[in-house]
Design a protein around this motif. Structure first.
Motif, PDB file in Angstrom:
ATOM      1  N   MET A 149       0.850  -1.176   0.000  1.00 53.95           N
ATOM      2  CA  MET A 149       0.000   0.000   0.000  1.00 53.95           C
ATOM      3  C   MET A 149       0.893   1.236   0.000  1.00 53.95           C
ATOM      4  O   MET A 149       1.793   1.369   0.818  1.00 53.95           O
ATOM      5  N   ALA A 150       0.633   2.149  -0.918  1.00 53.96           N
ATOM      6  CA  ALA A 150       1.434   3.367  -1.037  1.00 53.96           C
ATOM      7  C   ALA A 150       0.907   4.451  -0.102  1.00 53.96           C
ATOM      8  O   ALA A 150      -0.279   4.539   0.157  1.00 53.96           O
ATOM      9  N   SER A 151       1.819   5.243   0.400  1.00 53.84           N
ATOM     10  CA  SER A 151       1.427   6.411   1.191  1.00 53.84           C
ATOM     11  C   SER A 151       2.470   7.491   0.959  1.00 53.84           C
ATOM     12  O   SER A 151       3.632   7.201   0.717  1.00 53.84           O
ATOM     13  N   PRO A 152       2.040   8.751   1.024  1.00 49.22           N
ATOM     14  CA  PRO A 152       2.998   9.825   0.765  1.00 49.22           C
ATOM     15  C   PRO A 152       4.018   9.935   1.894  1.00 49.22           C
ATOM     16  O   PRO A 152       3.679   9.907   3.063  1.00 49.22           O
ATOM     17  N   ARG A 194      -3.538  10.482   0.057  1.00 49.16           N
ATOM     18  CA  ARG A 194      -3.416   9.097   0.542  1.00 49.16           C
ATOM     19  C   ARG A 194      -4.463   8.199  -0.098  1.00 49.16           C
ATOM     20  O   ARG A 194      -4.169   7.086  -0.528  1.00 49.16           O
ATOM     21  N   TYR A 195      -5.695   8.704  -0.164  1.00 49.24           N
ATOM     22  CA  TYR A 195      -6.780   7.927  -0.767  1.00 49.24           C
ATOM     23  C   TYR A 195      -6.460   7.593  -2.222  1.00 49.24           C
ATOM     24  O   TYR A 195      -6.588   6.443  -2.655  1.00 49.24           O
ATOM     25  N   VAL A 196      -6.044   8.592  -2.997  1.00 47.87           N
ATOM     26  CA  VAL A 196      -5.759   8.393  -4.418  1.00 47.87           C
ATOM     27  C   VAL A 196      -4.585   7.437  -4.602  1.00 47.87           C
ATOM     28  O   VAL A 196      -4.623   6.551  -5.471  1.00 47.87           O
ATOM     29  N   MET A 197      -3.553   7.571  -3.778  1.00 48.12           N
ATOM     30  CA  MET A 197      -2.398   6.678  -3.899  1.00 48.12           C
ATOM     31  C   MET A 197      -2.770   5.239  -3.549  1.00 48.12           C
ATOM     32  O   MET A 197      -2.327   4.297  -4.208  1.00 48.12           O
ATOM     33  N   GLU A 198      -3.592   5.051  -2.523  1.00 47.96           N
ATOM     34  CA  GLU A 198      -4.042   3.708  -2.156  1.00 47.96           C
ATOM     35  C   GLU A 198      -4.921   3.121  -3.252  1.00 47.96           C
ATOM     36  O   GLU A 198      -4.795   1.940  -3.597  1.00 47.96           O
ATOM     37  N   ARG A 199      -5.801   3.950  -3.824  1.00 45.83           N
ATOM     38  CA  ARG A 199      -6.666   3.488  -4.917  1.00 45.83           C
ATOM     39  C   ARG A 199      -5.826   3.065  -6.116  1.00 45.83           C
ATOM     40  O   ARG A 199      -6.073   2.019  -6.717  1.00 45.83           O
ATOM     41  N   ASP A 200      -4.825   3.872  -6.461  1.00 43.56           N
ATOM     42  CA  ASP A 200      -3.958   3.537  -7.587  1.00 43.56           C
ATOM     43  C   ASP A 200      -3.179   2.252  -7.325  1.00 43.56           C
ATOM     44  O   ASP A 200      -2.997   1.438  -8.224  1.00 43.56           O
ATOM     45  N   ALA A 201      -2.718   2.063  -6.092  1.00 41.73           N
ATOM     46  CA  ALA A 201      -1.960   0.858  -5.746  1.00 41.73           C
ATOM     47  C   ALA A 201      -2.838  -0.388  -5.880  1.00 41.73           C
ATOM     48  O   ALA A 201      -2.389  -1.423  -6.379  1.00 41.73           O
TER      49      ALA A 201
END
Length: 72
Positions: free
Chosen positions: A1-4, A53-60
């Protein structure tokens, strides 16, 4: 899971609103929100980071890298 990791925040006043950009320095992923200029910078920053965070998690979850450009 990605996070900034490190995030750059930019505030720009546009008429009766504030546009807040949040950019992850690790991935280059950027999101924007539009907020009330009467809200505190901390509140606006928190919303922008939450969206990032939401967008990065969605993309991951969707398979990694964000889509660029339009697909026709």
């Amino acid at each position: 899971m990605a996070s900034p990791d490190n995030v750059i925040i930019e505030f720009i006043r546009v008429g009766n609103s504030v546009r807040v950009s949040a950019v992850c320095t690790r991935t280059g992923r950027e999101v924007q929100i539009v907020g009330d200029p009467r809200a505190s910078k901390q509140e606006l920053e928190a919303v922008a980071i939450r969206k990032l965070r939401y967008v990065m998690e969605r993309d991951a979850k969707a398979g990694g890298a964000p889509k660029k450009g339009l697909t026709i």
